[in-house]
Design a protein around this motif. Structure first.
Motif, PDB file in Angstrom:
ATOM      1  N   TRP A  90      52.616  31.894  54.544  1.00  0.00           N
ATOM      2  CA  TRP A  90      53.305  32.985  55.241  1.00  0.00           C
ATOM      3  C   TRP A  90      52.523  34.280  55.044  1.00  0.00           C
ATOM      4  O   TRP A  90      52.181  34.953  55.986  1.00  0.00           O
ATOM      5  N   VAL A  91      52.253  34.597  53.788  1.00  0.00           N
ATOM      6  CA  VAL A  91      51.410  35.743  53.435  1.00  0.00           C
ATOM      7  C   VAL A  91      50.118  35.181  52.859  1.00  0.00           C
ATOM      8  O   VAL A  91      50.148  34.413  51.905  1.00  0.00           O
ATOM      9  N   ARG A  92      49.000  35.546  53.428  1.00  0.00           N
ATOM     10  CA  ARG A  92      47.718  35.009  52.975  1.00  0.00           C
ATOM     11  C   ARG A  92      47.071  35.956  51.970  1.00  0.00           C
ATOM     12  O   ARG A  92      47.072  37.164  52.143  1.00  0.00           O
ATOM     13  N   GLU A  93      46.534  35.347  50.923  1.00  0.00           N
ATOM     14  CA  GLU A  93      45.846  36.101  49.886  1.00  0.00           C
ATOM     15  C   GLU A  93      44.400  35.604  49.817  1.00  0.00           C
ATOM     16  O   GLU A  93      44.165  34.420  49.633  1.00  0.00           O
ATOM     17  N   TRP A  94      43.470  36.537  49.966  1.00  0.00           N
ATOM     18  CA  TRP A  94      42.052  36.221  49.981  1.00  0.00           C
ATOM     19  C   TRP A  94      41.433  37.007  48.835  1.00  0.00           C
ATOM     20  O   TRP A  94      41.403  38.231  48.859  1.00  0.00           O
ATOM     21  N   ARG A  95      40.972  36.289  47.808  1.00  0.00           N
ATOM     22  CA  ARG A  95      40.490  36.964  46.602  1.00  0.00           C
ATOM     23  C   ARG A  95      39.133  36.454  46.180  1.00  0.00           C
ATOM     24  O   ARG A  95      38.790  35.296  46.409  1.00  0.00           O
ATOM     25  N   VAL A  96      38.393  37.342  45.542  1.00  0.00           N
ATOM     26  CA  VAL A  96      37.121  36.985  44.938  1.00  0.00           C
ATOM     27  C   VAL A  96      37.096  37.592  43.540  1.00  0.00           C
ATOM     28  O   VAL A  96      37.514  38.725  43.345  1.00  0.00           O
ATOM     29  N   ALA A  97      36.650  36.789  42.574  1.00  0.00           N
ATOM     30  CA  ALA A  97      36.551  37.274  41.197  1.00  0.00           C
ATOM     31  C   ALA A  97      35.122  37.078  40.723  1.00  0.00           C
ATOM     32  O   ALA A  97      34.647  35.940  40.627  1.00  0.00           O
ATOM     33  N   PRO A  98      34.420  38.168  40.454  1.00  0.00           N
ATOM     34  CA  PRO A  98      33.060  38.032  39.915  1.00  0.00           C
ATOM     35  C   PRO A  98      33.093  37.306  38.571  1.00  0.00           C
ATOM     36  O   PRO A  98      34.030  37.472  37.787  1.00  0.00           O
ATOM     37  N   ILE A  99      32.090  36.517  38.315  1.00  0.00           N
ATOM     38  CA  ILE A  99      32.007  35.730  37.081  1.00  0.00           C
ATOM     39  C   ILE A  99      32.133  36.627  35.852  1.00  0.00           C
ATOM     40  O   ILE A  99      32.783  36.261  34.872  1.00  0.00           O
ATOM     41  N   SER A 100      31.548  37.811  35.908  1.00  0.00           N
ATOM     42  CA  SER A 100      31.573  38.702  34.744  1.00  0.00           C
ATOM     43  C   SER A 100      32.979  39.190  34.404  1.00  0.00           C
ATOM     44  O   SER A 100      33.206  39.713  33.315  1.00  0.00           O
ATOM     45  N   ARG A 101      33.944  39.023  35.316  1.00  0.00           N
ATOM     46  CA  ARG A 101      35.316  39.469  35.078  1.00  0.00           C
ATOM     47  C   ARG A 101      36.232  38.361  34.573  1.00  0.00           C
ATOM     48  O   ARG A 101      37.393  38.597  34.246  1.00  0.00           O
ATOM     49  N   ILE A 102      35.747  37.118  34.520  1.00  0.00           N
ATOM     50  CA  ILE A 102      36.575  35.990  34.117  1.00  0.00           C
ATOM     51  C   ILE A 102      36.840  36.026  32.618  1.00  0.00           C
ATOM     52  O   ILE A 102      35.927  36.180  31.827  1.00  0.00           O
ATOM     53  N   GLN A 103      38.112  35.860  32.255  1.00  0.00           N
ATOM     54  CA  GLN A 103      38.505  35.819  30.848  1.00  0.00           C
ATOM     55  C   GLN A 103      38.856  34.409  30.392  1.00  0.00           C
ATOM     56  O   GLN A 103      38.447  33.992  29.316  1.00  0.00           O
ATOM     57  N   THR A 104      39.637  33.675  31.188  1.00  0.00           N
ATOM     58  CA  THR A 104      39.987  32.298  30.829  1.00  0.00           C
ATOM     59  C   THR A 104      39.962  31.422  32.068  1.00  0.00           C
ATOM     60  O   THR A 104      40.144  31.896  33.189  1.00  0.00           O
ATOM     61  N   VAL A 105      39.755  30.130  31.829  1.00  0.00           N
ATOM     62  CA  VAL A 105      39.803  29.124  32.893  1.00  0.00           C
ATOM     63  C   VAL A 105      40.678  27.988  32.386  1.00  0.00           C
ATOM     64  O   VAL A 105      40.448  27.459  31.304  1.00  0.00           O
ATOM     65  N   ASP A 106      41.701  27.638  33.153  1.00  0.00           N
ATOM     66  CA  ASP A 106      42.633  26.590  32.757  1.00  0.00           C
ATOM     67  C   ASP A 106      42.810  25.605  33.895  1.00  0.00           C
ATOM     68  O   ASP A 106      42.697  25.957  35.070  1.00  0.00           O
ATOM     69  N   SER A 107      43.134  24.379  33.537  1.00  0.00           N
ATOM     70  CA  SER A 107      43.523  23.362  34.504  1.00  0.00           C
ATOM     71  C   SER A 107      44.990  23.047  34.237  1.00  0.00           C
ATOM     72  O   SER A 107      45.364  22.711  33.117  1.00  0.00           O
ATOM     73  N   VAL A 108      45.811  23.182  35.272  1.00  0.00           N
ATOM     74  CA  VAL A 108      47.249  22.995  35.139  1.00  0.00           C
ATOM     75  C   VAL A 108      47.652  21.810  36.013  1.00  0.00           C
ATOM     76  O   VAL A 108      47.235  21.720  37.167  1.00  0.00           O
ATOM     77  N   ARG A 109      48.490  20.901  35.436  1.00  0.00           N
ATOM     78  CA  ARG A 109      48.925  19.721  36.181  1.00  0.00           C
ATOM     79  C   ARG A 109      50.408  19.483  35.935  1.00  0.00           C
ATOM     80  O   ARG A 109      50.800  19.002  34.891  1.00  0.00           O
TER      81      ARG A 109
END
Length: 161
Positions: A90-109
């Motif tokens: 309904w509402v579209r979100e288009w985002r880009v995150a530079p690698i230097s700004r990444i703090q954590t990476v998680d896989s959620v299931r």
């Protein structure tokens, strides 16, 4: 400099079933309760019919229209420079995150994702907008993307703030 551009990859086709199951789990009980109330509580019949009709419409839209619409929209990409995500129906979100700004990476299931072999890749950044969630990925693809991001962020200078 990282620029905003359309991500290249579609989510897994099984995500359509996942989104449909989520809607089914939400709206089917509401419809069942409205129908049961209509049948067993005579005084409530005028308003239970309206609730049942609304729940039926939401169930149909949520299990047929929404999943395919989301599948047509959702895109993702992980590069050595950034994580790209396009989501919404309904509402579209288009985002880009530079690698230097990444703090954590998680896989959620969640349970439905586990049942369908899917996962959500959650990339938390130093942004006030919160994490980028890339939903509907094959669980192995999500693990590979998380590992790639771990390796790239390790060798990227900066403090992710």
């Amino acid at each position: 400099m990282t620029r905003l551009r359309p991500p290249r990859h579609r989510v897994e086709h099984r995500a359509v079933r996942w989104w449909a199951l989520q809607s089914l789990a939400l709206f089917a009980p509401l419809l069942a309760i409205a129908i049961a109330t209509h049948v067993f509580w005579e005084a409530a019949r005028p308003w239970t019919l309206v609730v049942a009709a609304a729940a039926a419409v939401l169930l149909l839209v949520g299990t047929i229209v929404e999943p395919w619409w989301r599948y047509a929209v959702h895109r993702w990409e992980v590069t050595d420079e950034a994580v790209y995500g396009l989501s919404g129906w309904w509402v579209r979100e288009w985002r880009v995150a530079p690698i230097s700004r990444i703090q954590t990476v998680d896989s959620v299931r969640g349970p439905f994702e586990q049942m369908l072999g899917l996962a959500t890749l959650r990339v938390t950044t130093a942004s006030s907008q919160g994490a980028i969630d890339i939903v509907g990925l094959d669980h192995e693809v999500a693990a590979e993307a998380a590992e790639k991001l771990r390796a790239v962020t390790q060798r990227t200078p900066g403090d992710a703030t």
